[in-house]
Scaffold this motif. Sequence first.
Motif, PDB file in Angstrom:
ATOM      1  N   LEU A  22      -3.669   5.829   3.432  1.00 34.68           N
ATOM      2  CA  LEU A  22      -3.576   4.379   3.246  1.00 34.68           C
ATOM      3  C   LEU A  22      -4.945   3.778   2.946  1.00 34.68           C
ATOM      4  O   LEU A  22      -5.039   2.774   2.247  1.00 34.68           O
ATOM      5  CB  LEU A  22      -2.967   3.712   4.477  1.00 34.68           C
ATOM      6  CG  LEU A  22      -1.448   3.841   4.612  1.00 34.68           C
ATOM      7  CD1 LEU A  22      -0.972   3.216   5.914  1.00 34.68           C
ATOM      8  CD2 LEU A  22      -0.748   3.175   3.437  1.00 34.68           C
ATOM      9  N   GLU A  23      -6.008   4.381   3.437  1.00 37.39           N
ATOM     10  CA  GLU A  23      -7.354   3.896   3.127  1.00 37.39           C
ATOM     11  C   GLU A  23      -7.622   4.003   1.625  1.00 37.39           C
ATOM     12  O   GLU A  23      -8.159   3.067   1.019  1.00 37.39           O
ATOM     13  CB  GLU A  23      -8.403   4.691   3.899  1.00 37.39           C
ATOM     14  CG  GLU A  23      -9.820   4.249   3.605  1.00 37.39           C
ATOM     15  CD  GLU A  23     -10.881   5.088   4.295  1.00 37.39           C
ATOM     16  OE1 GLU A  23     -12.066   4.787   4.083  1.00 37.39           O
ATOM     17  OE2 GLU A  23     -10.536   6.040   5.020  1.00 37.39           O
TER      18      GLU A  23
ATOM     19  N   ALA B 219      -5.313   4.065  -0.694  1.00 41.59           N
ATOM     20  CA  ALA B 219      -4.426   3.093  -1.328  1.00 41.59           C
ATOM     21  C   ALA B 219      -5.017   1.691  -1.232  1.00 41.59           C
ATOM     22  O   ALA B 219      -4.913   0.899  -2.169  1.00 41.59           O
ATOM     23  CB  ALA B 219      -3.042   3.144  -0.688  1.00 41.59           C
ATOM     24  N   SER B 220      -5.657   1.393  -0.112  1.00 48.50           N
ATOM     25  CA  SER B 220      -6.301   0.091   0.061  1.00 48.50           C
ATOM     26  C   SER B 220      -7.453  -0.079  -0.921  1.00 48.50           C
ATOM     27  O   SER B 220      -7.633  -1.161  -1.499  1.00 48.50           O
ATOM     28  CB  SER B 220      -6.799  -0.048   1.496  1.00 48.50           C
ATOM     29  OG  SER B 220      -7.463  -1.268   1.674  1.00 48.50           O
ATOM     30  N   ASP B 221      -8.237   0.980  -1.137  1.00 45.36           N
ATOM     31  CA  ASP B 221      -9.312   0.925  -2.127  1.00 45.36           C
ATOM     32  C   ASP B 221      -8.757   0.662  -3.518  1.00 45.36           C
ATOM     33  O   ASP B 221      -9.290  -0.141  -4.279  1.00 45.36           O
ATOM     34  CB  ASP B 221     -10.100   2.240  -2.140  1.00 45.36           C
ATOM     35  CG  ASP B 221     -10.914   2.473  -0.880  1.00 45.36           C
ATOM     36  OD1 ASP B 221     -11.185   1.494  -0.145  1.00 45.36           O
ATOM     37  OD2 ASP B 221     -11.276   3.645  -0.631  1.00 45.36           O
ATOM     38  N   LEU B 222      -7.655   1.333  -3.835  1.00 43.64           N
ATOM     39  CA  LEU B 222      -7.021   1.155  -5.142  1.00 43.64           C
ATOM     40  C   LEU B 222      -6.472  -0.272  -5.286  1.00 43.64           C
ATOM     41  O   LEU B 222      -6.608  -0.888  -6.334  1.00 43.64           O
ATOM     42  CB  LEU B 222      -5.909   2.182  -5.311  1.00 43.64           C
ATOM     43  CG  LEU B 222      -5.461   2.493  -6.716  1.00 43.64           C
ATOM     44  CD1 LEU B 222      -6.621   2.896  -7.601  1.00 43.64           C
ATOM     45  CD2 LEU B 222      -4.412   3.579  -6.685  1.00 43.64           C
ATOM     46  N   ALA B 223      -5.871  -0.789  -4.225  1.00 43.47           N
ATOM     47  CA  ALA B 223      -5.346  -2.158  -4.247  1.00 43.47           C
ATOM     48  C   ALA B 223      -6.465  -3.163  -4.493  1.00 43.47           C
ATOM     49  O   ALA B 223      -6.288  -4.137  -5.229  1.00 43.47           O
ATOM     50  CB  ALA B 223      -4.627  -2.467  -2.931  1.00 43.47           C
TER      51      ALA B 223
ATOM     52  N   LEU C 282       0.806  -1.212   0.000  1.00 41.92           N
ATOM     53  CA  LEU C 282       0.000   0.000   0.000  1.00 41.92           C
ATOM     54  C   LEU C 282       0.843   1.267   0.000  1.00 41.92           C
ATOM     55  O   LEU C 282       0.478   2.264  -0.627  1.00 41.92           O
ATOM     56  CB  LEU C 282      -0.946   0.001   1.199  1.00 41.92           C
ATOM     57  CG  LEU C 282      -1.968  -1.133   1.249  1.00 41.92           C
ATOM     58  CD1 LEU C 282      -2.872  -0.979   2.464  1.00 41.92           C
ATOM     59  CD2 LEU C 282      -2.770  -1.217  -0.031  1.00 41.92           C
ATOM     60  N   GLU C 283       1.987   1.225   0.680  1.00 41.43           N
ATOM     61  CA  GLU C 283       2.864   2.399   0.693  1.00 41.43           C
ATOM     62  C   GLU C 283       3.406   2.687  -0.703  1.00 41.43           C
ATOM     63  O   GLU C 283       3.538   3.851  -1.091  1.00 41.43           O
ATOM     64  CB  GLU C 283       4.024   2.211   1.683  1.00 41.43           C
ATOM     65  CG  GLU C 283       3.617   2.215   3.137  1.00 41.43           C
ATOM     66  CD  GLU C 283       3.105   0.854   3.615  1.00 41.43           C
ATOM     67  OE1 GLU C 283       3.242  -0.162   2.881  1.00 41.43           O
ATOM     68  OE2 GLU C 283       2.543   0.813   4.719  1.00 41.43           O
TER      69      GLU C 283
ATOM     70  N   PHE D  79       1.265   6.821  -7.003  1.00 39.73           N
ATOM     71  CA  PHE D  79       0.117   7.547  -7.519  1.00 39.73           C
ATOM     72  C   PHE D  79      -0.214   8.790  -6.683  1.00 39.73           C
ATOM     73  O   PHE D  79      -1.244   9.426  -6.892  1.00 39.73           O
ATOM     74  CB  PHE D  79      -1.104   6.631  -7.619  1.00 39.73           C
ATOM     75  CG  PHE D  79      -0.946   5.575  -8.686  1.00 39.73           C
ATOM     76  CD1 PHE D  79      -0.841   5.923 -10.022  1.00 39.73           C
ATOM     77  CD2 PHE D  79      -0.878   4.237  -8.363  1.00 39.73           C
ATOM     78  CE1 PHE D  79      -0.690   4.963 -11.006  1.00 39.73           C
ATOM     79  CE2 PHE D  79      -0.729   3.268  -9.338  1.00 39.73           C
ATOM     80  CZ  PHE D  79      -0.634   3.634 -10.666  1.00 39.73           C
ATOM     81  N   ARG D  80       0.657   9.111  -5.742  1.00 36.89           N
ATOM     82  CA  ARG D  80       0.493  10.292  -4.878  1.00 36.89           C
ATOM     83  C   ARG D  80      -0.875  10.312  -4.211  1.00 36.89           C
ATOM     84  O   ARG D  80      -1.634  11.271  -4.316  1.00 36.89           O
ATOM     85  CB  ARG D  80       0.747  11.572  -5.653  1.00 36.89           C
ATOM     86  CG  ARG D  80       2.174  11.714  -6.082  1.00 36.89           C
ATOM     87  CD  ARG D  80       2.437  13.051  -6.697  1.00 36.89           C
ATOM     88  NE  ARG D  80       3.839  13.127  -7.117  1.00 36.89           N
ATOM     89  CZ  ARG D  80       4.297  14.014  -7.966  1.00 36.89           C
ATOM     90  NH1 ARG D  80       3.510  14.918  -8.476  1.00 36.89           N
ATOM     91  NH2 ARG D  80       5.569  14.015  -8.294  1.00 36.89           N
TER      92      ARG D  80
END
Length: 99
Positions: free
Chosen positions: A75-76, A78-82, A63-64, A70-71
């Motif tokens: 982290l939430e 980033a988690s959605d994107l993951a 996630l980091e 993607f700037r």
Amino acid sequence: MELFDKLYDEQEKAGVRFVGFTTKNVRYDFGIVYTNMFFGKPLVVCMQTGRSTLLDPKDIENLEYLQKVFRIDTLEEASDLAEFFSEALPTSPFETQYE
């Protein structure tokens, strides 16, 4: 006079997918290029910022890394994107290019 050594010059018909979606707080627009280059890793381009990266399943778990490349603010997010990428990108194993 030769100014540079060409490493590769390949052409292929690549599949491209354009996806736009929203989460609770953010809108995303991505172009995903499925190619045989780069050991099958898809090239993911953020259509809003132009930032791009090659992604494989291990990258999606980091996630980091997603947050940095993607700037992304949290982290939430980033988690959605993951979660999206885990469904959108192939899960086949990738070979390491350099050892």
